[in-house]
Design an enzyme around this catalytic site. Structure first.
Site, mmCIF file in Angstrom:
data_model
loop_
_atom_site.group_PDB
_atom_site.id
_atom_site.type_symbol
_atom_site.label_atom_id
_atom_site.label_comp_id
_atom_site.label_asym_id
_atom_site.label_seq_id
_atom_site.Cartn_x
_atom_site.Cartn_y
_atom_site.Cartn_z
ATOM 1 N N CYS A 45 0.859 -1.176 0.000
ATOM 2 C CA CYS A 45 0.000 0.000 0.000
ATOM 3 C C CYS A 45 0.905 1.239 0.000
ATOM 4 C CB CYS A 45 -0.860 -0.006 1.259
ATOM 5 S SG CYS A 45 0.171 -0.012 2.746
ATOM 6 N N HIS A 74 5.668 -5.222 8.636
ATOM 7 C CA HIS A 74 5.710 -6.611 9.103
ATOM 8 C C HIS A 74 5.993 -7.556 7.945
ATOM 9 C CE1 HIS A 74 3.381 -5.664 13.045
ATOM 10 N NE2 HIS A 74 4.684 -5.531 13.180
ATOM 11 N N GLU A 162 0.411 -0.868 16.135
ATOM 12 C CA GLU A 162 -0.450 0.280 15.803
ATOM 13 C C GLU A 162 -1.375 0.611 16.976
ATOM 14 O OE1 GLU A 162 -2.703 0.127 12.076
ATOM 15 O OE2 GLU A 162 -4.185 1.435 13.019
HETATM 16 S S1 SF4 Z 1 -2.825 2.301 7.335
HETATM 17 FE FE1 SF4 Z 1 -1.390 0.576 7.142
HETATM 18 S S2 SF4 Z 1 -2.291 -0.750 5.550
HETATM 19 FE FE2 SF4 Z 1 -3.331 1.236 5.430
HETATM 20 S S3 SF4 Z 1 -2.224 2.454 3.875
HETATM 21 FE FE3 SF4 Z 1 -1.289 2.920 5.860
HETATM 22 S S4 SF4 Z 1 0.403 1.448 6.112
HETATM 23 FE FE4 SF4 Z 1 -0.949 0.689 4.507
#
Ligand code: SF4
Length: 360
Positions: A45, A74, A162
């Site tokens: 992403c 990860h 997170e």
């Molecule tokens: S919140 Fe996490 S999964 Fe979503 S765009 Fe950001 S890094 Fe990627």
């Protein structure tokens, strides 16, 4: 939801991806046919891409070593690739030797509690914060709830970095973690009339809806965040897996066991009708002897899994089957998060990222 666009028919093999069997074995007749439904979007992403770029560019600009607090994303393959380039992974800032305090330290994409940058400043460290902007947005939403006098309920998985980072944006006791509908049914809060919720960005969309419904049933005045907390990448990957999974004999998700969004994709595939779904980090983890009569394979990758591993897995199947790849594309993603000013003067080349993206 950003990136959501009209679905493309699942069963249209792309010309360039209709893969013929490898001929080096000289035996094209004995191979079984296999259709691979390759999900799109899959893999990196924008937040993961940015975090990896930050480490790569920091090493380019400041030289090795560059310290990275926690796995930047990860994925073991990514971490090892960055280690080879000069990154040193640590869990706490106290692990940085005194004579390396002039070295940069990068915070991971998952975000950090406010105590971490404060600790870095106290130690006189130069830090680069690779927290995904969409995680930072959730931090701001939690802070907004608190500013408006609400106790914050965070829907997420205990112990995930997170979640630790989001809880650490507010004073102790200001956030209560709720993991499941069962938790929502019995959670005790300071004031039932003054509540707001946010969620981890990488949850199952369906499970989270259930938890939110349970919270709203108990606390009708609970306030939602100003914007959806589950990010576009998580949502888009789950939608693509839902489309591709029905009728597959096996669904493989490329990702790490500690990758929340990857694990959710395995669950989504199973619930959507894949006969079996597995999380694998490399082609070498595929249980080849247990695959049985495989005709249709679903394939996706979590947001922290590099495309080079997807290629590796397709190649591994090509070596064993007469493979046709069909694309299961449910959205186009164009998100791109800008880098911090400190690194904008360093050129990022395709070769710099080839260790994860392939090519050069
Ligand atoms: S919140 Fe996490 S999964 Fe979503 S765009 Fe950001 S890094 Fe990627």
């Amino acid at each position: 939801m950003a990136g959501a666009q009209a679905a493309v028919p699942l069963t249209a093999p792309l010309g360039g991806l209709h893969l013929r069997p490898m001929t080096d074995a000289g035996d094209m007749t004995s191979r079984d046919d296999l259709t691979i439904r390759l999900c799109g979007p899959r893999g990196f992403c924008a937040g993961v891409d940015r975090a990896i770029q930050i480490v790569v560019l920091a090493i380019k600009k400041y030289g090795a070593p560059v310290y990275v607090r926690h796995e930047i994303v990860h994925n073991r393959y990514v971490v090892e690739g960055l280690q080879e380039r000069g990154a040193v992974f640590i869990e706490e800032l106290s692990e940085i030797p005194d004579d390396h305090r002039d070295r940069p330290v990068v915070f991971s994409a998952h975000g950090v509690p406010q105590s971490v940058p404060a600790d870095a400043q106290a130690r006189n460290l130069f830090y680069l914060d690779a927290t995904c902007p969409l995680v930072s947005k959730v931090h701001k939403q939690a802070m907004r709830h608190q500013r408006l006098g609400r106790h914050v309920i965070l829907i997420g998985h205990a112990g995930h970095p997170e979640v630790i980072g989001t809880m650490g944006q507010l004073p102790e006791g200001a956030v209560t973690l709720v993991e499941t509908e069962e938790d929502a049914a019995c959670v005790i809060v300071p004031d039932e009339q003054e509540l707001g919720f946010v969620t981890q960005t990488t949850l199952s969309v369906d499970d989270t809806e259930g938890v939110i419904r349970a919270l709203e049933a108990r606390f009708p005045t609970i306030r939602a965040p100003a914007a959806e907390s589950i990010c576009y990448a998580t949502t888009n990957r789950q939608v693509a897996v839902k489309e591709a999974a029905p009728g597959t004999d096996l669904f493989l998700v490329v990702g790490a066991p500690n990758s929340s969004n990857s694990r959710r994709l395995v669950e989504v595939a199973e619930r959507a009708g894949a006969k079996r779904a597995l999380l694998v980090q490399r082609a070498s983890e595929i249980p080849w002897d247990e695959l049985g009569n495989l005709r249709t394979l679903g394939l996706s990758a979590g947001a922290s899994a590099p495309e080079i591993i997807v290629d590796e897995i397709i190649e591994a199947f090509r070596a064993r089957y007469d493979v046709t790849v069909e694309l299961a594309i449910t959205a186009e993603e164009t998100e791109n998060f800008p880098l911090m000013r400190d690194l904008r003067d360093v050129e990022l080349t395709r070769a710099d990222m080839a260790f994860v993206n392939g090519g050069a």
